[in-house]
Enzyme design. Structure first.
Site, PDB file in Angstrom:
ATOM      1  N   TYR A  33       0.827  -1.211   0.000  1.00 29.34           N
ATOM      2  CA  TYR A  33       0.000   0.000   0.000  1.00 29.34           C
ATOM      3  C   TYR A  33       0.861   1.261   0.000  1.00 29.34           C
ATOM      4  O   TYR A  33       0.424   2.309  -0.459  1.00 29.34           O
ATOM      5  CB  TYR A  33      -0.906   0.030   1.240  1.00 29.34           C
ATOM      6  CG  TYR A  33      -2.229  -0.665   1.086  1.00 29.34           C
ATOM      7  CD1 TYR A  33      -2.293  -1.998   0.735  1.00 29.34           C
ATOM      8  CD2 TYR A  33      -3.418   0.022   1.310  1.00 29.34           C
ATOM      9  CE1 TYR A  33      -3.514  -2.645   0.617  1.00 29.34           C
ATOM     10  CE2 TYR A  33      -4.640  -0.616   1.194  1.00 29.34           C
ATOM     11  CZ  TYR A  33      -4.680  -1.940   0.848  1.00 29.34           C
ATOM     12  OH  TYR A  33      -5.892  -2.572   0.732  1.00 29.34           O
ATOM     13  N   LYS A  46       3.082 -15.580   1.956  1.00 28.81           N
ATOM     14  CA  LYS A  46       3.306 -16.227   0.654  1.00 28.81           C
ATOM     15  C   LYS A  46       4.805 -16.474   0.511  1.00 28.81           C
ATOM     16  O   LYS A  46       5.453 -16.007  -0.443  1.00 28.81           O
ATOM     17  CB  LYS A  46       2.745 -15.310  -0.458  1.00 28.81           C
ATOM     18  CG  LYS A  46       2.705 -15.931  -1.840  1.00 28.81           C
ATOM     19  CD  LYS A  46       1.660 -17.026  -1.994  1.00 28.81           C
ATOM     20  CE  LYS A  46       1.761 -17.690  -3.356  1.00 28.81           C
ATOM     21  NZ  LYS A  46       0.889 -18.882  -3.483  1.00 28.81           N
ATOM     22  N   ASP A  76      -2.989 -18.509   0.095  1.00 32.43           N
ATOM     23  CA  ASP A  76      -3.999 -19.136  -0.758  1.00 32.43           C
ATOM     24  C   ASP A  76      -4.718 -20.256  -0.013  1.00 32.43           C
ATOM     25  O   ASP A  76      -5.951 -20.358  -0.037  1.00 32.43           O
ATOM     26  CB  ASP A  76      -3.403 -19.625  -2.104  1.00 32.43           C
ATOM     27  CG  ASP A  76      -2.130 -20.443  -1.941  1.00 32.43           C
ATOM     28  OD1 ASP A  76      -1.618 -20.559  -0.809  1.00 32.43           O
ATOM     29  OD2 ASP A  76      -1.637 -20.965  -2.957  1.00 32.43           O
ATOM     30  N   ASP A 123      -6.326  -7.124   4.025  1.00 31.25           N
ATOM     31  CA  ASP A 123      -7.465  -6.458   3.386  1.00 31.25           C
ATOM     32  C   ASP A 123      -8.391  -7.500   2.778  1.00 31.25           C
ATOM     33  O   ASP A 123      -9.605  -7.476   2.976  1.00 31.25           O
ATOM     34  CB  ASP A 123      -6.946  -5.504   2.306  1.00 31.25           C
ATOM     35  CG  ASP A 123      -8.083  -4.810   1.571  1.00 31.25           C
ATOM     36  OD1 ASP A 123      -9.013  -4.326   2.245  1.00 31.25           O
ATOM     37  OD2 ASP A 123      -8.047  -4.767   0.324  1.00 31.25           O
ATOM     38  N   ASP A 151     -12.309  -9.251   4.443  1.00 32.64           N
ATOM     39  CA  ASP A 151     -13.612  -9.270   3.761  1.00 32.64           C
ATOM     40  C   ASP A 151     -14.163 -10.692   3.689  1.00 32.64           C
ATOM     41  O   ASP A 151     -15.362 -10.924   3.862  1.00 32.64           O
ATOM     42  CB  ASP A 151     -13.507  -8.712   2.325  1.00 32.64           C
ATOM     43  CG  ASP A 151     -13.698  -7.196   2.261  1.00 32.64           C
ATOM     44  OD1 ASP A 151     -13.377  -6.524   3.271  1.00 32.64           O
ATOM     45  OD2 ASP A 151     -14.162  -6.690   1.223  1.00 32.64           O
TER      46      ASP A 151
HETATM   47  C1  IPM Z   1     -10.385  -1.389   4.110  1.00 39.10           C
HETATM   48  C2  IPM Z   1     -10.650  -0.739   2.786  1.00 39.10           C
HETATM   49  C3  IPM Z   1      -9.504   0.220   2.459  1.00 39.10           C
HETATM   50  C4  IPM Z   1      -8.230  -0.586   2.409  1.00 39.10           C
HETATM   51  C5  IPM Z   1      -9.706   1.040   1.170  1.00 39.10           C
HETATM   52  C6  IPM Z   1     -11.007   1.819   1.197  1.00 39.10           C
HETATM   53  C7  IPM Z   1      -8.551   1.954   0.896  1.00 39.10           C
HETATM   54  O1  IPM Z   1     -10.830  -1.699   1.800  1.00 39.10           O
HETATM   55  O2  IPM Z   1     -10.284  -0.662   5.117  1.00 39.10           O
HETATM   56  O3  IPM Z   1     -10.301  -2.611   4.148  1.00 39.10           O
HETATM   57  O4  IPM Z   1      -7.910  -1.195   1.379  1.00 39.10           O
HETATM   58  O5  IPM Z   1      -7.539  -0.622   3.416  1.00 39.10           O
HETATM   59 MG    MG Z   2     -10.892  -3.699   2.527  1.00 31.32          MG
END
Ligand code: IPM
Ligand code: MG
Length: 360
Positions: free
Chosen positions: A140, A190, A222, A246, A250
């Site tokens: 990032y 990884k 993975d 990240d 999710d």
């Molecule tokens: C998160 C989001 C952010 C990230 C984006 C909005 C920049 O996806 O907080 O997970 O990638 O960190």
């Molecule tokens: Mg995110």
């Protein structure tokens, strides 16, 4: 008196932070907490008003106040801007400037929601994990980065880089957290391909020596993605870098039923805490009072726990959320097909949580 800086941001951000703020306002007096709020701009809202996704003034206020509740940033209106001027840059910059290297993303299944996941209830039921994502390093932020034309072709590059100090300090957060939980850390990497991951394995092993009471395993990213949907209950603390964290957070969120349920805390060693839902700004449903405010309300609970040292107030909120869900109330994202017609809106969900405060 404790101040909280609220940065609603874009999309559903203003709606969900409003409900979280109302819950905080209601829970405060019940626990002798005097809370004061101020608001600031971030993301697209800040671009529109000030021409930048994050102003120095907001960074300075965040430092002074020490405690930030954030909604979400981004939306189609700002998507065509260059990457370093986009709404998301505001979020990345505030994390970086405040030194918030540790992102805690707990994924637990509320019993009433075991049926809301797209996975079998028997698979998700016992899920109780904590993703610890490194937040201010890795691909990032690494340089060199950017676009160029090389021999007439468009080219783009990003750099994944970590030094041992960045790895060691986030590893310690993971081991300390595991001590308060089920004493197991899974480091996700990884290392079969990336030198960066090999360094992570090395440093995490070194830190592990100080935590003989915590069991450590290493898992390729993975196969971790696969195991998360096959057997999520096997995980306790997942320790990983910025990009993998990240993605995996999710995935972990969906195990619990909805991205609309997952809170997060971002902490560093400067004493500032930032609390935000894991979900994004969801521009498609913004302004329609259908967003799920529970991730932000649960982030407010983390704020009480980590920044204001008010664990009883935090627990009060969590129990209230539990009760509301037990009573069958659902926003549309967690409603089953049969309940969809009866789904409550964002404001109504906030109100239900406030009414349920004090639940046993
Ligand atoms: C998160 C989001 C952010 C990230 C984006 C909005 C920049 O996806 O907080 O997970 O990638 O960190
Ligand atoms: Mg995110």
């Amino acid at each position: 008196m404790r101040r909280i800086l609220v940065l609603p941001g874009d999309g559903v951000g203003p709606e969900v932070t409003l409900e979280a703020r109302r819950v905080l306002e209601a829970v405060g007096p019940r626990h002798d907490l005097k809370l004061e709020f101020e608001e600031g701009l971030i993301g697209g809202a800040s671009i529109d008003a000030l021409g930048t996704p994050l102003s120095d003034a907001v960074v300075a206020r965040a430092r002074e106040v020490g405690c930030v509740l954030l909604g979400a940033v981004g939306g189609p209106k700002w998507d065509d801007l260059p990457v370093d001027q986009r709404a998301e840059r505001g979020l990345l910059r505030i994390r970086k400037e405040l030194g918030l290297f540790a992102n805690l993303r707990p994924a637990t299944v509320f019993p009433a929601l075991a049926g809301a996941s797209t996975l079998l209830p028997s698979v998700v039921e016992a899920t109780d994990l904590l993703v610890i994502r490194e937040l201010t390093g890795g691909i990032y932020f690494g340089t060199p980065r950017g676009r160029s034309i090389v021999e007439g072709r468009r080219e783009a590059r990003n750099t994944m880089v970590y030094d041992e100090v960045e790895i060691a300090r986030i590893a310690r957060v993971a081991f300390e957290s595991a001590r308060l939980r089920r004493q197991h850390v899974t480091h996700v990497h990884k290392a079969n391909v990336l030198e960066v991951s090999q360094l992570w394995v090395e440093v995490v092993n070194e830190i592990a020596a100080d935590y003989a009471d915590v069991e450590l395993s290493h898992q390729l990213v993975d196969s971790c993605a696969m195991l998360l949907v096959r057997e999520p209950a096997r995980f306790d603390v997942i320790l990983t870098g910025n990009l993998f964290g990240d993605i995996l957070s999710d995935e972990a969120a969906m195990i619990t039923g909805s991205l609309g349920m997952l809170p997060s805390a971002s902490l560093g060693d400067g004493g500032v805490g930032l609390y935000e839902p894991v979900h994004g700004s969801a521009p498609d449903i913004a302004g329609r009072d259908v967003a799920n405010p529970l991730a932000t309300i649960l982030s407010a609970a983390m704020l009480l726990e980590y920044s204001l040292e008010a664990p009883a107030a935090a627990e009060d909120i969590r129990r209230a959320v539990d009760r509301v869900l037990e009573n069958g109330h659902r926003t549309q994202d967690i409603a089953s097909a049969t309940d969809a017609g009866k789904a409550v809106g964002c404001a109504a969900m906030g109100e239900l949580v406030i009414e349920a405060l004090g639940s046993e």
